[in-house]
Write an enzyme that holds these catalytic residues in place. Sequence first.
Site, PDB file in Angstrom:
ATOM      1  CG  ASP A 320      54.338  18.188  28.399  1.00 38.10           C
ATOM      2  OD1 ASP A 320      55.347  18.821  28.046  1.00 38.10           O
ATOM      3  OD2 ASP A 320      54.308  17.468  29.413  1.00 38.10           O
ATOM      4  CD  GLU A 363      58.017  17.915  24.935  1.00 41.25           C
ATOM      5  OE1 GLU A 363      59.127  18.140  25.404  1.00 41.25           O
ATOM      6  OE2 GLU A 363      57.127  17.338  25.581  1.00 41.25           O
TER       7      GLU A 363
HETATM    8  C1  GLC Z   1      57.887  18.285  28.652  1.00 39.37           C
HETATM    9  C2  GLC Z   1      57.999  19.718  29.062  1.00 39.37           C
HETATM   10  C3  GLC Z   1      58.969  19.802  30.207  1.00 39.37           C
HETATM   11  C4  GLC Z   1      58.419  19.017  31.346  1.00 39.37           C
HETATM   12  C5  GLC Z   1      58.119  17.589  30.914  1.00 39.37           C
HETATM   13  C6  GLC Z   1      57.266  16.885  31.907  1.00 39.37           C
HETATM   14  O1  GLC Z   1      59.070  17.773  28.166  1.00 39.37           O
HETATM   15  O2  GLC Z   1      58.373  20.501  27.987  1.00 39.37           O
HETATM   16  O3  GLC Z   1      59.220  21.120  30.603  1.00 39.37           O
HETATM   17  O4  GLC Z   1      59.312  19.007  32.416  1.00 39.37           O
HETATM   18  O5  GLC Z   1      57.407  17.547  29.714  1.00 39.37           O
HETATM   19  O6  GLC Z   1      55.957  17.384  31.872  1.00 39.37           O
END
Ligand code: GLC
Length: 647
Positions: A320, A363
């Site tokens: 993440d 991500e």
């Molecule tokens: C990432 C996740 C998202 C979340 C954010 C904070 O972007 O994919 O769903 O709200 O991180 O953890």
Amino acid sequence: MKVRGRDVDPAGDHGLSIGRVLGRQLPGALQDVGQDARIGRPDVQDHEDGGGQLSREGLDEAPEGFDPTRGRADHDDVAPEDVLPSGAWNLSGLCARDDRLSVILWAPPMIAPLPFPERSVDNSWWREGVLYQVYVRSFADSNGDGVGDLAGLTARLDHLDWLGVEGIWLSPTMPSPNADWGYDVADYLNVDPELGTLADLDRLIAEAGRRGIRVLLDLVPNHTSDRHAWFLEARAAREAARRDWYVWADPGAGGGPPNDWPSVFDGPAWTFDTATGQYYLHQFLAEQPDLNWWNDEVRNAFDQILRFWFDRGIAGFRIDVAHSIVKDPELRTLDTHPGVHDVMRRWRRLADSADPQRILLGETHVRAVEAMAAFYGTGEDELHLAFNFPFVYADFDARLAAVVAETEALLPKTAWPVWTGSNHDAGRFPTRWCDGDEARTRLALMAILTLRGTPVLYYGDEIGMTEVELTPEQLRDPVGLRRWPDHAGRDPMRTPMQWSSREGAGFTDAGAVPWLPLGDHRACNVGDQHRDPASILSFTRELIALRRRLADLRSGAYEQLDAPPGTWAWRRGDSVVVALNLSEEEALVQGVEGMIAASTSPERRGEELSGALTLDAWAGAVVENASPWRSANRSKSRRSNNAIVTP
Ligand code: GLC
Ligand code: CA
């Protein structure tokens, strides 16, 4: 005996047995249901080669709820999809009358089923296989509390196996107060009780493993929950041992926040802690304090977390917010602090030294392809895979080709791209890209599954599931709750998987209240599409099977071909050409020879092309054995890059 790849005990809890009918190609039919019931023998004589619904001779009347045009019936105890045998003939209805239970078999217009090749066994699985994101809370609920859980997912693994998925990424599974639905972790070494137990996760990993499916967990290293023991300790006093595990700063001039950083979820990224007189940083909610990645103890703690889960048999992590876990120590505004790459290299060493190698899928939420490419390092020393958000957010038209070209040009030689259209933050592509249009949805699936790289499908993509409109009372996502009515937030893309047309959609028990409302599961669901060889689901599976069959589709080089405006065509390796018409006009793509191996219109499969491919609006085709075309055009294409010319 196997039904959909699963062992079925004839005397088992189904109370059903599956047997051969008439000793022919039929996969089976129900027999001996209960003690007194006996099979109603359908007359299949007139339908040797498929086509049409079988005559209902032997049944006194159609069961209630049976719709002959759609070929399905609902029955109180058993739904057809529970016992659906694989193969050409589908069981589409059950009819109970007095002491008789009869079956209705339905043979859709036949398209010969493709042989489904074996999944990969070596460490190329994450490059050549298809990954699939499971938003656990919305996938399958095993205990009727309306919330999807690990046991529910385990019970649905056969679907993923059948589809041909090689790895699943689970949205957060760790204990969480759910301020941001799992992305606020209170304990990195456990399972959230609402989703199950560690034993349930072990069972999931084992059951997935038996099917050759790997399991990736979601790792949230940028921040913890404000209820995590580390943060409770850190905020207790300035002198606390773990104070420095988080990002604290004195108030700025005038007593306000230390700088002007906004939270991604609106408002300032700083919250004042009255007890200790400092601000703490949170890129997201105040309930999600950011960790301080300059602190070696934080780095060591995460090494332990990675090892803990690797030892439990997970195949890796989706990471993440991978692009911004490291903050500038001077609190200067940078998209990405270069220090983040040290952390990626550290984790890559850990992942590669595990046996078997584990993988890291980041991500990398950055705007530029170049910035994303940097997260691959040399191609072998940072992330194995990085999500391509410039692709996700591009318009779905022929300009997508430019993002792909840029990605192909900027990624390190040994790096491997990722293609995805939907996720739990960005939306569902059948809505965002395709406006719910089926032809476009098929075309998008064709692109994602045939480019050079790892496709990541989001649950429901395989049936073309669209986003669901919600009322303000139904919202659960903190983003929607803050931004309504300007923005509904992310709940519309997180609604429960639509397994069947039954009440509860096969997601939860009939009568149970799902945590987010169901979409139109009567119009779009796995069960109905499973029975229909012309469905989006069958099409998705066909493309995945094709990847397994054609080495060039898995690993062949990508080369864009010249093609008429509004179209996009490329070659994969030596033998495959993919051509998409992303426009409202019919298009003629010339110079394509070979056989159509997959088409957005199923009836074109097998068509031989000799030099020209006509594509309807929003139609596409994968052409195999494109070799005569290649040898005739390759040198020309090298020189002038016009192997395919506009008519
Ligand atoms: C990432 C996740 C998202 C979340 C954010 C904070 O972007 O994919 O769903 O709200 O991180 O953890
Ligand atoms: Ca549940």
